[in-house]
Design a protein around this motif. Structure first.
Motif, short mmCIF file in Angstrom:
data_model
loop_
_atom_site.label_atom_id
_atom_site.label_comp_id
_atom_site.label_asym_id
_atom_site.label_seq_id
_atom_site.Cartn_x
_atom_site.Cartn_y
_atom_site.Cartn_z
N SER A 23 2.36 3.13 -22.39
CA SER A 23 1.01 2.66 -22.70
C SER A 23 0.03 3.09 -21.62
CB SER A 23 1.00 1.13 -22.83
OG SER A 23 1.77 0.72 -23.94
N HIS A 24 0.46 2.91 -20.37
CA HIS A 24 -0.32 3.37 -19.21
C HIS A 24 0.56 4.34 -18.44
CE1 HIS A 24 -2.53 -0.78 -19.34
NE2 HIS A 24 -2.81 -0.01 -20.38
N SER A 25 0.49 5.61 -18.79
CA SER A 25 1.35 6.62 -18.17
C SER A 25 1.03 6.76 -16.68
CB SER A 25 1.18 7.97 -18.85
OG SER A 25 1.59 7.90 -20.20
N LYS A 26 2.07 6.82 -15.87
CA LYS A 26 1.92 7.01 -14.42
C LYS A 26 2.47 8.37 -14.03
CE LYS A 26 0.72 2.62 -13.79
NZ LYS A 26 -0.62 2.17 -13.36
N TRP A 27 1.76 9.03 -13.13
CA TRP A 27 2.21 10.30 -12.56
C TRP A 27 2.23 10.13 -11.06
CZ3 TRP A 27 4.35 13.88 -15.52
CH2 TRP A 27 4.11 13.79 -16.91
N VAL A 28 3.45 10.13 -10.51
CA VAL A 28 3.67 9.69 -9.13
C VAL A 28 4.13 10.86 -8.28
CG1 VAL A 28 4.88 8.02 -7.68
CG2 VAL A 28 4.37 7.44 -10.07
N GLU A 29 3.39 11.12 -7.21
CA GLU A 29 3.78 12.16 -6.26
C GLU A 29 4.71 11.55 -5.21
OE1 GLU A 29 0.45 14.25 -4.64
OE2 GLU A 29 -0.57 14.34 -6.57
N VAL A 30 5.87 12.18 -5.03
CA VAL A 30 6.88 11.70 -4.08
C VAL A 30 7.16 12.79 -3.05
CG1 VAL A 30 9.27 10.93 -3.82
CG2 VAL A 30 7.93 10.18 -5.79
N THR A 31 7.07 12.42 -1.78
CA THR A 31 7.38 13.33 -0.68
C THR A 31 8.23 12.61 0.35
OG1 THR A 31 5.25 14.46 -1.00
CG2 THR A 31 6.40 14.84 1.09
N ASP A 32 9.32 13.22 0.75
CA ASP A 32 10.21 12.64 1.76
C ASP A 32 10.63 11.21 1.41
OD1 ASP A 32 10.05 14.97 3.32
OD2 ASP A 32 8.24 14.26 4.33
N GLY A 33 10.92 10.99 0.12
CA GLY A 33 11.40 9.68 -0.31
C GLY A 33 10.34 8.60 -0.37
N ARG A 34 9.06 8.99 -0.32
CA ARG A 34 7.98 8.01 -0.34
C ARG A 34 7.02 8.28 -1.48
NH1 ARG A 34 4.75 8.21 4.94
NH2 ARG A 34 4.66 10.41 4.32
N ASP A 57 0.82 -1.21 0.00
CA ASP A 57 0.00 0.00 0.00
C ASP A 57 0.86 1.26 0.00
OD1 ASP A 57 -3.09 -0.65 0.67
OD2 ASP A 57 -1.79 -2.17 1.55
N VAL A 58 0.32 2.33 -0.58
CA VAL A 58 0.94 3.65 -0.41
C VAL A 58 0.64 4.12 1.01
CG1 VAL A 58 0.82 4.32 -2.83
CG2 VAL A 58 -1.10 4.82 -1.36
N PRO A 59 1.52 4.91 1.63
CA PRO A 59 2.82 5.35 1.11
C PRO A 59 3.81 4.20 1.07
CG PRO A 59 2.56 6.05 3.37
CD PRO A 59 1.24 5.46 2.97
N ALA A 60 4.68 4.21 0.08
CA ALA A 60 5.66 3.14 -0.11
C ALA A 60 7.05 3.74 -0.30
CB ALA A 60 5.30 2.30 -1.33
N ASN A 61 8.05 3.09 0.28
CA ASN A 61 9.44 3.54 0.11
C ASN A 61 10.35 2.33 -0.09
OD1 ASN A 61 9.70 2.43 2.66
ND2 ASN A 61 9.84 4.39 3.70
N VAL A 62 11.65 2.59 -0.19
CA VAL A 62 12.61 1.52 -0.43
C VAL A 62 12.55 0.48 0.68
CG1 VAL A 62 15.07 0.97 -0.54
CG2 VAL A 62 14.18 2.87 -1.88
N ALA A 63 12.43 0.94 1.92
CA ALA A 63 12.47 0.02 3.06
C ALA A 63 11.31 -0.96 3.04
CB ALA A 63 12.49 0.81 4.36
N ASN A 64 10.06 -0.46 2.93
CA ASN A 64 8.95 -1.42 3.03
C ASN A 64 8.80 -2.27 1.78
OD1 ASN A 64 7.46 0.33 1.32
ND2 ASN A 64 6.46 1.34 3.06
#
Length: 327
Positions: free
Chosen positions: A159-170, A94-101
């Protein structure tokens, strides 16, 4: 330099393999057409056994010789290989997601070679209209090392463009636009493709004209109406056959970015649009760059080697590498 990791970007139609040294430096890379929907099927001997499993055959073709030379190399893979139709399903995080989880949620499958393949999970955004991605999360995380700490918007055209909001590395939020697939369907399976002349050089003037249509008062009626102009302008002689595909591309991408800009202004409660970082095919990113500029996104940069860097960082987080290998 000594290899320390094999990283696989395994999607629907392609498989890219990277042999990485310390810090994620690419020593060698390969690209195969063995995506999960077009796996090899001819029997072949793998690790002393006759094998007909498409995933095993593709894996051996992609990096079998690397593992012969260094049997102890850890292997990590992202993309549709972790889907329900993949080699081993890796449930969404699930979001929020980062490298660790994400790094702590890898699924493992033991290959015929006796080598464990660690599969990166995708990411899910649960809401009334859920959103999912597989593979893009790894690219986003790989781009973070070169980004400022401020909130940014990462775009992954395709094909399915993604627009990803990133805050504090997440990864905190993302939207999906099926722009590329809709363009292909309209061009290949609708009346709009009947008068298109394909294979010509990119027509920037036609593309920009399409973007401007989406931004104009005429564009307020929406893409279900404006796309028909790709045909009607041809019938009236105002748009040549060789220009129609790029015009249609501009209309669709323009509508995508117009909607994106409106959502971003509303979500941020600001007239100012965020810094954008693009990841993906250079020619497609170039189209998006010129359209983003027309739509009011002033700060746009490109990220390179995001997949390799993301897979390296996830391997480090998962403990697949010696501590010294991450320095």
């Amino acid at each position: 330099m000594q290899a320390q990791l094999i990283a696989l970007d395994w999607g629907t139609t392609s498989l890219r393999a990277y042999k990485l040294a310390a810090g994620g430096e690419v020593l060698e890379q390969r690209s195969l057409s063995s995506g999960i929907m077009q796996l090899p099927s001819g029997p072949r001997t793998v690790a002393g056994q006759v094998c007909t499993d498409g995933f095993e055959l593709a894996f051996d073709e992609a990096c079998g010789d690397w593992l012969d030379a260094q049997p102890g190399l850890p292997v990590i893979a992202c993309g549709m290989v972790g889907s329900a139709q993949g080699w081993r399903e890796a449930p969404y995080c699930d979001v929020p997601a980062n490298v660790a989880n994400l790094g702590h949620s890898l699924q493992v499958i033991r290959s015929l070679r006796g080598v464990d393949v660690h599969i990166v999970p995708g990411v899910i955004q649960r809401s009334r209209l859920p959103n999912v991605m597989r593979g893009e999360e790894t690219q986003v995380l790989g781009a973070l090392h070169s980004l400022p700490n401020e909130a940014v918007l990462i775009g992954l055209p395709g094909s399915h463009s993604k627009w990803v909001e990133v805050t504090d590395g997440r990864i905190v939020h993302f939207d999906t636009f099926m722009t590329g697939e809709i363009f292909a369907v309209l061009s290949d399976h609708s009346i709009l493709g009947r008068t298109q002349q394909r294979g010509t050089a990119f027509d920037g003037v036609a593309f920009d004209r399409g973007v401007q249509v989406s931004l104009s008062a005429d564009g307020e009626i929406g893409p279900l109406s404006t796309v028909f102009s790709a045909r009607s302008l041809g019938l009236t002689g105002e748009l040549g056959a060789s220009a129609q595909a790029d015009y249609l591309s501009g209309v669709l991408i323009g509508h995508e970015l117009t909607a994106l800009a409106a959502v971003q202004r509303h979500r941020r409660n600001s007239v100012h649009l965020p810094t954008v970082v693009l990841i993906g095919n250079s020619q497609l990113c170039a189209r998006y760059q010129r359209a983003l500029d027309a739509c009011g996104f002033a700060q746009v940069t490109l990220a390179e080697q995001a997949t390799e860097r993301g897979l390296w960082q996830l391997a480090v987080a998962a403990g697949l590498l010696e501590t010294s290998a991450s320095r």
